[in-house]
Design a protein around this motif. Structure first.
Motif, PDB file in Angstrom:
ATOM      1  N   ALA A  21     -15.792  81.802  48.187  1.00 50.77           N
ATOM      2  CA  ALA A  21     -15.927  80.994  49.403  1.00 50.77           C
ATOM      3  C   ALA A  21     -16.730  79.723  49.155  1.00 50.77           C
ATOM      4  O   ALA A  21     -17.474  79.273  50.022  1.00 50.77           O
ATOM      5  CB  ALA A  21     -16.576  81.823  50.507  1.00 50.77           C
ATOM      6  N   SER A  22     -16.584  79.136  47.971  1.00 52.45           N
ATOM      7  CA  SER A  22     -17.393  77.966  47.607  1.00 52.45           C
ATOM      8  C   SER A  22     -16.588  76.742  47.197  1.00 52.45           C
ATOM      9  O   SER A  22     -17.138  75.644  47.120  1.00 52.45           O
ATOM     10  CB  SER A  22     -18.333  78.330  46.446  1.00 52.45           C
ATOM     11  OG  SER A  22     -19.214  79.363  46.796  1.00 52.45           O
ATOM     12  N   ALA A  23     -15.311  76.889  46.899  1.00 54.14           N
ATOM     13  CA  ALA A  23     -14.556  75.822  46.233  1.00 54.14           C
ATOM     14  C   ALA A  23     -14.060  74.758  47.207  1.00 54.14           C
ATOM     15  O   ALA A  23     -13.279  75.039  48.117  1.00 54.14           O
ATOM     16  CB  ALA A  23     -13.374  76.419  45.469  1.00 54.14           C
ATOM     17  N   ASP A  24     -14.536  73.530  47.000  1.00 56.69           N
ATOM     18  CA  ASP A  24     -13.939  72.368  47.648  1.00 56.69           C
ATOM     19  C   ASP A  24     -12.778  71.832  46.814  1.00 56.69           C
ATOM     20  O   ASP A  24     -11.913  71.124  47.338  1.00 56.69           O
ATOM     21  CB  ASP A  24     -14.969  71.247  47.808  1.00 56.69           C
ATOM     22  CG  ASP A  24     -16.104  71.631  48.737  1.00 56.69           C
ATOM     23  OD1 ASP A  24     -15.807  72.137  49.841  1.00 56.69           O
ATOM     24  OD2 ASP A  24     -17.269  71.446  48.366  1.00 56.69           O
ATOM     25  N   ALA A  25     -12.789  72.131  45.509  1.00 61.97           N
ATOM     26  CA  ALA A  25     -11.769  71.631  44.595  1.00 61.97           C
ATOM     27  C   ALA A  25     -11.728  72.534  43.369  1.00 61.97           C
ATOM     28  O   ALA A  25     -12.670  73.295  43.111  1.00 61.97           O
ATOM     29  CB  ALA A  25     -12.077  70.186  44.185  1.00 61.97           C
ATOM     30  N   LEU A  26     -10.631  72.431  42.618  1.00 59.18           N
ATOM     31  CA  LEU A  26     -10.429  73.275  41.442  1.00 59.18           C
ATOM     32  C   LEU A  26      -9.997  72.446  40.243  1.00 59.18           C
ATOM     33  O   LEU A  26      -9.269  71.458  40.388  1.00 59.18           O
ATOM     34  CB  LEU A  26      -9.332  74.317  41.699  1.00 59.18           C
ATOM     35  CG  LEU A  26      -9.523  75.349  42.804  1.00 59.18           C
ATOM     36  CD1 LEU A  26      -8.243  76.164  42.956  1.00 59.18           C
ATOM     37  CD2 LEU A  26     -10.697  76.256  42.499  1.00 59.18           C
ATOM     38  N   ILE A  27     -10.437  72.873  39.054  1.00 56.14           N
ATOM     39  CA  ILE A  27      -9.854  72.401  37.800  1.00 56.14           C
ATOM     40  C   ILE A  27      -9.349  73.635  37.066  1.00 56.14           C
ATOM     41  O   ILE A  27     -10.127  74.537  36.742  1.00 56.14           O
ATOM     42  CB  ILE A  27     -10.866  71.650  36.922  1.00 56.14           C
ATOM     43  CG1 ILE A  27     -11.352  70.377  37.621  1.00 56.14           C
ATOM     44  CG2 ILE A  27     -10.228  71.290  35.573  1.00 56.14           C
ATOM     45  CD1 ILE A  27     -12.360  69.579  36.809  1.00 56.14           C
ATOM     46  N   VAL A  28      -8.043  73.700  36.840  1.00 51.02           N
ATOM     47  CA  VAL A  28      -7.425  74.810  36.123  1.00 51.02           C
ATOM     48  C   VAL A  28      -7.179  74.352  34.685  1.00 51.02           C
ATOM     49  O   VAL A  28      -6.461  73.381  34.452  1.00 51.02           O
ATOM     50  CB  VAL A  28      -6.098  75.231  36.774  1.00 51.02           C
ATOM     51  CG1 VAL A  28      -5.477  76.410  36.022  1.00 51.02           C
ATOM     52  CG2 VAL A  28      -6.323  75.599  38.242  1.00 51.02           C
ATOM     53  N   VAL A  29      -7.793  75.035  33.729  1.00 52.72           N
ATOM     54  CA  VAL A  29      -7.720  74.642  32.323  1.00 52.72           C
ATOM     55  C   VAL A  29      -6.621  75.447  31.632  1.00 52.72           C
ATOM     56  O   VAL A  29      -6.648  76.678  31.632  1.00 52.72           O
ATOM     57  CB  VAL A  29      -9.062  74.844  31.609  1.00 52.72           C
ATOM     58  CG1 VAL A  29      -8.990  74.315  30.185  1.00 52.72           C
ATOM     59  CG2 VAL A  29     -10.178  74.151  32.384  1.00 52.72           C
ATOM     60  N   ALA A  30      -5.661  74.744  31.050  1.00 51.14           N
ATOM     61  CA  ALA A  30      -4.524  75.384  30.394  1.00 51.14           C
ATOM     62  C   ALA A  30      -4.945  76.006  29.068  1.00 51.14           C
ATOM     63  O   ALA A  30      -5.989  75.663  28.505  1.00 51.14           O
ATOM     64  CB  ALA A  30      -3.417  74.356  30.161  1.00 51.14           C
ATOM     65  N   PRO A  31      -4.137  76.920  28.518  1.00 51.36           N
ATOM     66  CA  PRO A  31      -4.432  77.490  27.192  1.00 51.36           C
ATOM     67  C   PRO A  31      -4.520  76.398  26.130  1.00 51.36           C
ATOM     68  O   PRO A  31      -3.867  75.352  26.238  1.00 51.36           O
ATOM     69  CB  PRO A  31      -3.238  78.423  26.932  1.00 51.36           C
ATOM     70  CG  PRO A  31      -2.723  78.756  28.295  1.00 51.36           C
ATOM     71  CD  PRO A  31      -2.943  77.536  29.131  1.00 51.36           C
ATOM     72  N   ALA A  32      -5.324  76.654  25.101  1.00 48.58           N
ATOM     73  CA  ALA A  32      -5.527  75.656  24.050  1.00 48.58           C
ATOM     74  C   ALA A  32      -4.271  75.439  23.223  1.00 48.58           C
ATOM     75  O   ALA A  32      -4.073  74.370  22.654  1.00 48.58           O
ATOM     76  CB  ALA A  32      -6.682  76.082  23.146  1.00 48.58           C
ATOM     77  N   SER A  33      -3.414  76.443  23.116  1.00 50.51           N
ATOM     78  CA  SER A  33      -2.165  76.312  22.362  1.00 50.51           C
ATOM     79  C   SER A  33      -1.041  76.919  23.172  1.00 50.51           C
ATOM     80  O   SER A  33      -1.254  77.818  23.994  1.00 50.51           O
ATOM     81  CB  SER A  33      -2.278  77.008  20.997  1.00 50.51           C
ATOM     82  OG  SER A  33      -2.592  78.381  21.155  1.00 50.51           O
ATOM     83  N   ASN A  34       0.173  76.423  22.936  1.00 50.90           N
ATOM     84  CA  ASN A  34       1.319  76.916  23.683  1.00 50.90           C
ATOM     85  C   ASN A  34       1.634  78.360  23.309  1.00 50.90           C
ATOM     86  O   ASN A  34       1.380  78.803  22.193  1.00 50.90           O
ATOM     87  CB  ASN A  34       2.545  76.044  23.420  1.00 50.90           C
ATOM     88  CG  ASN A  34       2.379  74.647  23.988  1.00 50.90           C
ATOM     89  OD1 ASN A  34       1.604  74.437  24.921  1.00 50.90           O
ATOM     90  ND2 ASN A  34       3.097  73.685  23.435  1.00 50.90           N
ATOM     91  N   ALA A  35       2.189  79.087  24.257  1.00 54.85           N
ATOM     92  CA  ALA A  35       2.583  80.471  24.010  1.00 54.85           C
ATOM     93  C   ALA A  35       3.732  80.513  23.000  1.00 54.85           C
ATOM     94  O   ALA A  35       4.446  79.522  22.816  1.00 54.85           O
ATOM     95  CB  ALA A  35       3.020  81.119  25.324  1.00 54.85           C
ATOM     96  N   PRO A  36       3.919  81.649  22.297  1.00 49.19           N
ATOM     97  CA  PRO A  36       5.056  81.779  21.382  1.00 49.19           C
ATOM     98  C   PRO A  36       6.359  81.448  22.097  1.00 49.19           C
ATOM     99  O   PRO A  36       6.518  81.728  23.290  1.00 49.19           O
ATOM    100  CB  PRO A  36       4.998  83.263  20.970  1.00 49.19           C
ATOM    101  CG  PRO A  36       3.569  83.643  21.152  1.00 49.19           C
ATOM    102  CD  PRO A  36       3.079  82.851  22.320  1.00 49.19           C
TER     103      PRO A  36
END
Length: 378
Positions: free
Chosen positions: A233-248
């Motif tokens: 109940a705290s988020a005014d905004a989000l940063i979603v960080v993608a995986p460092a390398s692509n999936a197989p």
């Protein structure tokens, strides 16, 4: 009748012809062939040296750009996220250093990192999708609002748990409940008036019946994510960080679809959101590239991992505060490397009040200016 001597002479003739051909070929073609091969080798060696020099120059330029970014970042980011609470969401395989660096840039922009939600590899396991689906339905405030694949549902439930509660909605709910309570008291008083009984009723804020922390705890106890800080109940905004390398390659579409659905659902619940990944994520087969193909309403950035890219991600988030986001970086479909024009500092209610008080003071009415000036804590 052909005798043995005929066969012997024929075989000798064939070998003599081969020998003569080899001798003539090696003597007549040796020099031109060697010269050609030597020339081509020299050209390739020269191209290799040029490419190596260009690579070295690019690395030096990138290092210089990062140093320059570090020097000016505080001024560029100042108050772009003023008083905003940001939650960092790390997909399975996200680089821990990148997550921390983005948190530092958020603070430089005047925001605060309310907490971090770190998804585990088990969240994306093909065998876990049913569990994810059932858990989302169990913890959701209103299971009837959930739709789509399991990761749409999980994103909706988690986004609701992360988002700052809608104060207007709570006030309306409180007014409705107060009105119903008053009406109920009136009816009870009418019914019990003869007995002299009085019903005081309840006037506290409404209980929504939704425990945001419990939702996050349920996913955490299920081994699907780890919670750091106090993001509920705290988020005014989000940063979603993608995986460092692509999936197989054989699993890339399923994994990227799941994470893209999760991000879109989080964005619908919380609001300003940036999906941030490295350059690989913006190429075909990457998470950011797939998300862009779906034309999302949230922002995407494909250059995080270096100082310059991390600043771009925070600018993209600041640019998203007033509406939907765009695509930034170097991949296909971007509108530019960074927002243009750059988002300005956040204007707070206190700043507006100060400006109004200053305007009144200039008019000569000092008492009115003092009355309009914001008090401490407002």
């Amino acid at each position: 009748m052909i005798d043995f001597r005929y066969h012997l002479v024929s075989i000798i003739a064939v070998f003599l012809a081969l020998t003569v051909g080899l001798v003539l070929g090696t003597t007549m073609l040796q020099d031109p062939l060697l010269n050609t091969l030597q020339s081509e080798t020299a050209d390739l060696r020269g191209q290799s040296e040029e490419l190596r020099a260009e690579r070295d120059d690019s690395e030096l330029l990138n290092t210089g750009a990062d140093q320059f970014t570090d020097a000016v970042a505080a001024d560029v980011l100042e108050e772009r996220l003023l008083d905003r609470e940001v939650v960092l969401v790390a997909a399975p395989g996200a680089d821990e250093e990148v997550v921390q660096a983005l948190g530092g840039r958020v603070e430089e922009a005047g925001g605060s990192v309310a907490g971090r939600v770190l998804f585990e590899e088990s969240f994306l396991d093909s065998g876990s999708s049913t569990f994810v689906d059932e858990l989302a339905l169990q913890v959701a405030a209103d299971p009837g609002d959930l739709s789509g694949n399991p990761y749409d549902k999980a994103g909706t439930a988690l986004g609701h748990a992360l988002a700052v509660p809608d104060e207007e909605g709570l006030e309306e709910s409180a007014e409705t409940e107060d009105a119903e309570a008053t009406e109920g008291r009136d009816r009870d008083n009418d019914d019990t008036e003869a007995d002299g009984e009085a019903d005081t009723g309840a006037t506290d804020a409404p209980d929504t019946g939704h425990d945001a922390s419990a939702v996050l705890s349920a996913f955490s106890e299920g081994g699907l994510l780890t919670v750091e800080g106090s993001p509920a109940a705290s988020a005014d905004a989000l940063i979603v960080v993608a995986p460092a390398s692509n999936a197989p390659e054989e699993d890339a579409e399923r994994v990227n679809t799941a994470l893209s659905s999760l991000t879109a659902a989080l964005h619908r619940q919380v609001g300003p959101t940036v999906l941030a990944g490295g350059t690989d994520s913006g190429r075909p087969g990457g998470l950011v590239a797939l998300a862009r193909d779906q034309e999302p309403s949230h922002a995407t950035v494909d250059v995080v991992g270096r100082s310059t890219g991390n600043v771009v991600a925070v600018l993209a988030l600041a640019d998203s505060l007033d509406g939907s986001g765009s695509a930034y970086g170097i991949g296909e479909g971007v509108v530019g490397f960074l927002p243009d024009p750059l988002p300005g500092p956040v204007e707070t209610a206190e700043t507006e009040a100060d400006a109004e008080a200053e305007a009144v003071a200039e008019s000569g009415n000092e008492d009115e200016a003092r009355r309009r000036a914001p008090r401490s804590g407002e």
